[in-house]
Design an enzyme around this catalytic site. Structure first.
Site, PDB file in Angstrom:
ATOM      1  CG  HIS A  83      -1.764  -1.155   1.428  1.00 23.10           C
ATOM      2  ND1 HIS A  83      -2.464  -1.805   0.441  1.00 23.10           N
ATOM      3  CD2 HIS A  83      -1.963  -1.872   2.569  1.00 23.10           C
ATOM      4  CE1 HIS A  83      -3.076  -2.856   0.955  1.00 23.10           C
ATOM      5  NE2 HIS A  83      -2.783  -2.930   2.236  1.00 23.10           N
ATOM      6  CG  ASP A 242       3.336  -7.756   3.631  1.00 17.24           C
ATOM      7  OD1 ASP A 242       2.217  -7.669   3.080  1.00 17.24           O
ATOM      8  OD2 ASP A 242       3.681  -7.029   4.581  1.00 17.24           O
TER       9      ASP A 242
END
Length: 324
Positions: A83, A242
């Site tokens: 993000h 991730d």
């Protein structure tokens, strides 16, 4: 054949060298990340140069542990915090520090985007996700509203793992998994939701790298880095965020499996063969890194809550465990 893995997290970069045929980790190393100091409440930023320095330190430490075998590294893969907003200017240098996933100073912008389409529920119907401060879309709108000069100077918008791939290969790429966490993707269709992008800025999508399958490689390792590290023409995979890479690492690539990840944040996610849309927007609808989908529930504070308890009571870790 050996593989080099890089995980650029919120607080550190970790690297390892893996022999996939024998299932053995041959080397591993870690280097810390620092944060931009003295920011207003809710703002959390890092200089992308910190990521590159930490990645290089972790990589070179790993290579020192396998001295003489560097040329056996045939593939490199990057996982990174999701993000975050990396804005590059004409010279491919960041125009400002990156705003991170845990930066909530863009809450007003997230709410503005939801209201522009009626409500967060209406936004979910259009993209699969409601806008929240953690996603990249609100950070881009914040940049345009609060730092218009930096916005105008920005020529490319990357996510953290895209920026590391660019450093490694010189190629501009963005894959579906991490891109779905920008808040700008129509997740079921795996395409940009143009009305939302155009609401932020008419030229916004021109500043994003080409969007492509998570299965297609990012490119080959730059010659300059290969010579420095004594690695040959290693392929750099698309990589992903991730959680997307964590799903692959935990075998969460078929229906019926779940992964619980407890770190700076806490996430619970599963593999899905078709998009999973929560009409309330509480479960994020993401793409995964296998060209399928990854419904995910998240809380922002996990390890940080433990650290806060230690600080409040003045406990070291051993004392905290005893008290628990």
């Amino acid at each position: 054949m050996l593989c080099l893995g890089i995980d650029s997290g919120t607080t550190s970069c970790k690297a390892l060298v893996l022999d996939p045929e024998k299932g053995r980790v041959l080397a591993q190393a870690r280097a810390p990340h620092s944060f931009v100091a003295d920011l207003p409440a809710g703002a959390i930023e890092q200089d992308p140069a910190v990521w590159l320095a930490a990645a290089e330190k972790a990589i070179t430490d790993c290579l020192a542990q396998i001295a003489g075998q560097e040329k056996e590294i045939a593939a490199i893969g990057v996982s990174a915090q999701q993000h975050g907003l990396v804005a590059l200017g004409e010279e491919n240098e960041p125009v400002r520090p990156a705003k991170l996933w845990c930066d909530i100073s863009t809450a007003a912008q997230a709410e503005e985007l939801n209201r522009a389409f009626g409500s967060s529920e209406q936004m979910v119907r259009r993209t699969g996700n409601a806008q929240v401060p953690g996603y990249t879309a609100s950070k881009i709108l914040w940049l345009k509203q609060e730092e218009p000069e930096n916005f105008e100077h920005a020529r490319t918008f990357f996510l953290p793992h895209d920026y590391l791939n660019f450093w490694l290969t010189g190629e501009r790429r963005m894959e579906f998994g991490d891109a779905s966490g920008t808040g700008l993707l129509d997740v079921p269709a795996r395409t940009w939701y143009e009305p939302l992008a155009e609401l932020i800025d008419a030229d916004l999508l021109a500043k994003f790298p080409p969007l492509r399958s998570s299965k297609q490689p990012a490119g080959l390792l730059r010659t300059s880095l290969g010579e420095k590290w004594k690695i040959g023409d290693a392929v750099v995979s698309a990589g992903s965020g991730d959680n997307m890479m964590g799903a692959i690492g935990t075998g969460n690539v078929s229906p019926g499996r779940w992964t619980l990840s407890l770190g700076t944040s806490g996430t619970l996610y599963a593999f899905a063969e078709t998009p999973v849309i929560d009409p309330r927007g509480e479960i994020s609808a993401f793409c995964d890194a296998t060209d399928h989908w990854l419904p995910l529930a998240c809380t922002m504070n996990v390890a940080s809550a433990v650290e806060q308890m230690q600080a409040l009571f003045g406990f070291d870790l051993k004392t905290l465990e005893q008290e628990v």
